[in-house]
Design a protein around this motif. Structure first.
Motif, mmCIF file in Angstrom:
data_model
loop_
_atom_site.group_PDB
_atom_site.id
_atom_site.type_symbol
_atom_site.label_atom_id
_atom_site.label_comp_id
_atom_site.label_asym_id
_atom_site.label_seq_id
_atom_site.Cartn_x
_atom_site.Cartn_y
_atom_site.Cartn_z
ATOM 1 N N SER A 223 45.137 -3.832 -10.601
ATOM 2 C CA SER A 223 44.753 -3.805 -12.015
ATOM 3 C C SER A 223 45.562 -4.863 -12.760
ATOM 4 O O SER A 223 46.428 -5.521 -12.184
ATOM 5 C CB SER A 223 45.027 -2.410 -12.601
ATOM 6 N N ARG A 253 40.763 -2.091 -12.557
ATOM 7 C CA ARG A 253 40.869 -1.863 -13.996
ATOM 8 C C ARG A 253 41.522 -3.032 -14.699
ATOM 9 O O ARG A 253 42.441 -3.643 -14.175
ATOM 10 C CB ARG A 253 41.757 -0.641 -14.304
ATOM 11 N N TYR A 255 43.468 -3.139 -18.209
ATOM 12 C CA TYR A 255 43.983 -2.300 -19.297
ATOM 13 C C TYR A 255 44.222 -3.168 -20.523
ATOM 14 O O TYR A 255 44.622 -4.325 -20.400
ATOM 15 C CB TYR A 255 45.295 -1.619 -18.883
ATOM 16 N N TYR A 284 38.037 -0.975 -24.601
ATOM 17 C CA TYR A 284 37.897 -0.036 -23.487
ATOM 18 C C TYR A 284 36.433 0.409 -23.333
ATOM 19 O O TYR A 284 35.920 0.535 -22.233
ATOM 20 C CB TYR A 284 38.794 1.188 -23.690
ATOM 21 N N ASP A 421 41.260 6.483 -15.296
ATOM 22 C CA ASP A 421 40.495 7.012 -14.168
ATOM 23 C C ASP A 421 40.958 8.407 -13.824
ATOM 24 O O ASP A 421 42.147 8.675 -13.796
ATOM 25 C CB ASP A 421 40.743 6.150 -12.926
#
Ligand code: SF4
Length: 422
Positions: A223, A253, A255, A284, A421
């Motif tokens: 990520s 991901r 972030y 998001y 998640d």
């Protein structure tokens, strides 16, 4: 300095990193593996504790050290920052993590560090800690290790053998902003590390097709994190970058971390009173569309504006820009078409397709069908303006201005923000 003091300093120093979710891993350990290992997580990826500002704290989230040679303007740990400094030893971290786990405070460890020495030396320390946890500590819980950009290929490959997830933080969306706000970092090194993780994941996957007993390499993938609002890039640039990272490096991901302006006092930074949390929230939601709703970055922001709409969510905004796509007839629509309807999520779209196979909607009365839709998880408050069932509208909002007003009124209501998640 005693351990408690170190813990307080190095936990506070790590709090601006958003990448703290655990997901998709069945747990792993070195010499002691599987269910007998300490910290084994029967249910993968459970994050159940949150700080007041919405960040996940089920992992023990620490820096190895907050001593840093770099001077990233947005970071409280930068070399020019006048803060108390501390460093753990690997042994202290192992004992702390195991103790916290035994007390049921945490399910795993998120470990990053300031660049207190050469990247290889720092990376070695992180790996040493993870390895000792797995071997000496028999720890089967989740471990997220930060890759220190600039560390060698051998170390990146070794890190993935002990960690569930690896991450390399991009922090800023363009090389221009990196140069201005994080002058010791460069995009080439960051992308190089991401490429190495991705390539190693691919190699292990290939080996697994033909060999038995191939060790797991970072089973929760990699990520990254982007700081939002410290630099002038628009949402379009950020969403395009995220789309490219998912495609090119197979990231699990991205972030987004709203820039926290408190006590920064650096003239290179924007003078804002509060972190742009609404913008972070919209990013998001847009990211969710990229990963689970088959949207391309260009579709998420295909209008004239370079920023996401603050009043309505990105999927509703797309629908308003594409009213020609609607109404979607539920009796015939494909799964992909259903995913475009505000109020229909991935789960409810799948359920609708399955229910149709079972004969629902066709012979059913209109009211029964709508009732059934609710039970399938459709938010009719939103979807009612965009669907027909057997040619019948549930509702019509009139013009797009009126519809926008209605959707803005519903914004946030009943929507689950998929930050982490599970
Ligand atoms: S490298 Fe930059 S972002 Fe990382 S700890 Fe040091 S100053 Fe902060």
């Amino acid at each position: 300095m005693d351990l408690e003091e170190k813990l307080s300093i190095l936990a506070a120093a790590a709090k601006y990193d958003a990448s703290c979710a655990s997901s998709g891993s069945e747990g792993k350990a070195g010499s002691a593996s599987g269910k007998s290992a300490l910290g084994y997580r029967a249910a993968a990826g459970v994050c159940h504790s949150w700080t007041g500002d919405g960040r996940c704290v089920s992992l023990l989230k620490l820096l190895y050290s907050n001593v840093c040679r770099f001077d990233c303007a947005y970071c409280v740990n930068r070399v020019s920052s006048d803060i108390p400094r501390a460093s753990f030893t690997s042994q202290e971290l192992v004992e702390l993590t195991v103790e916290f786990y035994r007390r049921n405070y945490i399910e795993g460890l998120f470990l990053s560090s300031g660049i207190f020495s050469d990247p290889d030396v720092v990376m070695e320390k992180l790996i040493q800690t993870a390895k000792a946890l797995r071997t000496q500590g028999a720890f089967g819980g989740y471990i997220h290790l930060k890759i220190i950009p600039g560390s060698g290929e051998r170390l990146i490959r070794e890190a993935g053998l002990w960690a569930d997830r690896l991450s390399v933080n991009i922090e800023l969306p363009t090389s221009g902003s990196l140069k201005k706000l994080a002058p010791q970092k460069d995009g080439k090194t960051i992308f190089g590390a991401m490429g190495e993780v991705n390539e190693t994941e691919r190699e292990y996957g290939e080996d697994r097709k033909t060999m038995r007993s191939v060790p797991e390499f970072a089973p929760s993938g990699q990520s990254t994190q982007l700081v939002i609002g410290a630099s002038p890039e628009d949402d379009r640039t950020i969403i395009n970058l995220s789309g490219a990272l998912y495609r090119k490096f197979g990231l699990r991901r991205v972030y987004y971390s709203a820039f926290m302006p408190a006590d920064r006092g650096d003239p290179r930074l924007p003078d804002i009173a509060a972190p742009p949390l609404k913008r972070e929230h919209r990013l998001y939601q847009a990211d969710w569309l990229l990963r689970f709703y088959h949207f391309t970055p260009q579709e998420v922001l295909d209008g004239d504006t370079p920023f996401l709409d603050t009043l309505i969510d990105p999927k509703a905004a797309w629908a308003l820009r594409h009213l020609e796509f609607f109404p979607v007839e539920l009796i015939r629509a494909s799964y992909e078409e259903l995913l475009r309807v505000p109020g229909i999520g991935a789960v409810s779209a799948r359920r609708i397709v399955e229910a149709r196979r079972g004969g629902a909607f066709g012979a059913a009365s209109r009211s029964l069908s709508f009732d059934r839709l609710r039970r399938l998880g459709v938010s009719l408050k939103r979807a009612r303006y965009f669907i027909t069932v057997a040619g019948t509208f549930i509702d019509r909002a009139g013009d797009s201005g009126k519809l926008r007003g209605i959707l803005a009124g519903l914004d946030g209501e009943g929507l689950q923000l998929p930050l982490f998640d599970f």
